[in-house]
Design a protein around this motif. Sequence first.
Motif, mmCIF file in Angstrom:
data_model
loop_
_atom_site.group_PDB
_atom_site.id
_atom_site.type_symbol
_atom_site.label_atom_id
_atom_site.label_comp_id
_atom_site.label_asym_id
_atom_site.label_seq_id
_atom_site.Cartn_x
_atom_site.Cartn_y
_atom_site.Cartn_z
ATOM 1 N N GLY A 1 2.820 21.584 4.317
ATOM 2 C CA GLY A 1 2.924 20.763 3.041
ATOM 3 C C GLY A 1 1.546 21.212 2.330
ATOM 4 N N LYS A 2 0.300 21.350 2.656
ATOM 5 C CA LYS A 2 -0.587 21.735 1.787
ATOM 6 C C LYS A 2 -0.636 23.144 1.496
ATOM 7 C CE LYS A 2 -3.950 18.768 4.337
ATOM 8 N NZ LYS A 2 -4.832 18.627 5.483
ATOM 9 N N ILE A 3 0.077 24.061 2.288
ATOM 10 C CA ILE A 3 0.217 25.338 1.905
ATOM 11 C C ILE A 3 1.059 25.399 0.889
ATOM 12 C CG2 ILE A 3 1.100 27.718 2.550
ATOM 13 C CD1 ILE A 3 0.123 27.020 5.394
ATOM 14 N N LEU A 4 2.308 24.662 0.928
ATOM 15 C CA LEU A 4 3.426 24.609 -0.159
ATOM 16 C C LEU A 4 2.893 24.237 -1.407
ATOM 17 C CD1 LEU A 4 6.342 25.204 -0.834
ATOM 18 C CD2 LEU A 4 6.968 22.897 0.105
ATOM 19 N N GLU A 5 1.869 23.056 -1.320
ATOM 20 C CA GLU A 5 1.527 22.462 -2.291
ATOM 21 C C GLU A 5 0.548 23.738 -3.439
ATOM 22 O OE1 GLU A 5 -2.033 19.355 -3.455
ATOM 23 O OE2 GLU A 5 -0.504 18.650 -2.063
ATOM 24 N N LYS A 6 -0.366 24.193 -2.411
ATOM 25 C CA LYS A 6 -0.815 25.468 -3.258
ATOM 26 C C LYS A 6 0.132 26.618 -3.828
ATOM 27 C CE LYS A 6 -4.851 25.302 -0.170
ATOM 28 N NZ LYS A 6 -5.658 26.024 1.024
ATOM 29 N N LEU A 7 1.184 26.980 -3.046
ATOM 30 C CA LEU A 7 2.147 27.821 -3.462
ATOM 31 C C LEU A 7 2.801 27.306 -4.803
ATOM 32 C CD1 LEU A 7 3.752 29.012 -0.121
ATOM 33 C CD2 LEU A 7 2.567 30.549 -1.883
ATOM 34 N N GLN A 8 3.171 26.079 -4.616
ATOM 35 C CA GLN A 8 3.837 25.433 -6.039
ATOM 36 C C GLN A 8 2.969 25.280 -7.114
ATOM 37 O OE1 GLN A 8 5.354 21.674 -4.120
ATOM 38 N NE2 GLN A 8 7.450 22.600 -4.491
#
Length: 185
Positions: A88-95
């Motif tokens: 979720g943290k990685i996805l937040e950065k990606l988004q």
Amino acid sequence: MSILSRKVSRLLTVALVTSIALLPPVLRSVTRKPPNTQVAAQLDAARSEAYELARDAEEMTSLLNNDVSWQSHATVLNRIRDHVNNMGKILEKLQSERDEASPWQQEAIDRMVPLLKDIAANTTAAIEHLNQNQIRPVSEDYKEYLQQNADTAHALADMISSFVKYDRTRATLEALQDKIEMPHN
């Protein structure tokens, strides 16, 4: 057709052929949005985390076939929850970097969202089930949560891995294509 007309026709043909030959590199340089290196690094991190998630989700399903305590289930579910939170943290950065990403990177980000949401929902449901039934879990609902998580985690890891491989292959192909094209003047 006069000699002048033929010369003009030949010149136009040469100009047309030359412009067509040079058009692909020019168009590629204009239309090709290069991959964002920060997004590529985050996708690589997501791939590693997704593989760990898939491994633990698979281990979780194997616990169903063994006579282990609910605490053992809780330990592995907590690891899965941690992987989901990390993803979720990685996805937040990606988004947050999505607008600066190349089209294929944007597609990878977009495809991650529903898979990670499904895994998070199933993990939460499995944890809640385990918290309410602190016995060796054997219900069909619980088994279904775990199996769906394993299947979705594998799909997520495979999908991210495919995009990372695509990036490496794309970069190699572009480098080779640049070598064989006519030099830019």
